[in-house]
Design an enzyme around this catalytic site. Structure first.
Site, short mmCIF file in Angstrom:
data_model
loop_
_atom_site.label_atom_id
_atom_site.label_comp_id
_atom_site.label_asym_id
_atom_site.label_seq_id
_atom_site.Cartn_x
_atom_site.Cartn_y
_atom_site.Cartn_z
CG ASP A 290 2.46 -4.21 4.60
OD1 ASP A 290 2.48 -3.63 3.35
OD2 ASP A 290 3.33 -5.12 4.73
CG ASP B 271 3.23 -8.72 -0.11
OD1 ASP B 271 2.31 -9.58 -0.49
OD2 ASP B 271 3.63 -7.78 -1.18
#
Length: 272
Positions: free
Chosen positions: A7, A9
């Site tokens: 991922d 953020d």
């Protein structure tokens, strides 16, 4: 060839509090939108997948009336798209200034995985320009060039739907059993599990208290020698991780039965 899918953020960098939140608020201010998210407000908004979706959630009938936005879905979509383009520019400028350094262990584990022949990718609901900026800052331009990036509106449903991870698997040509995801949120975990993927969680500023049932390992960070160490929070596979999460730990996760699906499960063994 195994794959390591990050991922963005909260995983590559802890971007939400110091990057996205001020960029959202500056955008609202520039467009005279009477919305200012506090830290506690944003702790709720981060549960919404996608920046445009978060912005859209702020446009109540009262807000629309103040800014003269007609009661028309098309007008709202156009306004939000315009705001979001500006927000992305503000955010990527902050990243380019070095305001959001990579999290502990990201560059180290990426270099080790690349040297061992793993495929590397990022799968994120954020705008692609934002993701590429964070990736380059977190791992450096040379390593960043080895990544496939799957980001933004390229799938119909955002996390916690599995669409972005299913797309990544198809494009990488890797079966779910040979891919490992690194996430930081319950939404991301649910998306990865629904795609059949084993998942390692590195908790971030807004996610430490979330439910990570089904994760193969939950740590404070990946850790770095001589820097912040990896504190193990949940270790259902009894990996007994040391001060840093190593590529051998990721390989052990892939070799273990899994993924552990959410829902009713047998009690998780205590961390040794």
């Amino acid at each position: 060839m195994p794959a390591l899918i990050f991922d963005c953020d909260g995983v590559l960098a802890d971007t939400e509090r110091d990057g996205h939140l001020p960029a959202f608020n500056q955008t609202f201010r520039e467009f005279a939108v009477p919305v200012r998210w506090s830290d506690s407000d944003y702790a709720v908004k981060v549960r919404i997948g996608g920046g445009k979706e978060r912005m859209r959630s702020a446009v109540t009938p009262a807000v629309a009336a103040v800014i003269g936005l007609p009661d028309d879905p098309g007008a709202l979509d156009e306004a939000v798209a315009r705001w979001h383009r500006r927000k992305t520019a503000i955010y990527t400028d902050a990243v380019a200034r070095g305001a959001l350094p990579g999290r502990p262990g990201i560059r180290r584990i990426t270099a080790d995985a690349d040297a061992a022949g793993w495929a590397l990718a990022v799968a994120s609901t954020s705008a692609e320009a934002s993701v590429r900026a964070v990736l380059t800052e977190a791992v450096g331009p040379d390593l960043a060039a080895h990544f496939r990036v799957f980001a933004g509106d390229i799938v119909a449903a955002k996390k916690p739907a599995p669409d972005i991870y299913l797309l990544a698997l198809r494009e990488l040509g890797v079966p779910a059993a040979e891919a490992l995801v690194i996430e930081d949120s319950a939404n991301g975990l649910q998306a990865a599990l629904a795609a059949g993927l084993r998942t390692l969680i590195t908790v971030s500023g807004y996610t430490a208290a979330e439910d990570f049932t089904g994760a193969s390992l939950v740590v404070s960070s990946l850790g770095d020698p001589g820097g912040p160490t990896a504190i193990t929070l949940k270790d259902p596979l009894r990996l007994d991780v040391g001060r840093t999460v190593e590529l051998t730990d990721l390989t052990a996760i892939l070799a273990a039965p899994g993924p552990i699906t959410p829902g009713p499960t047998s009690p998780e063994p205590e961390t040794p």
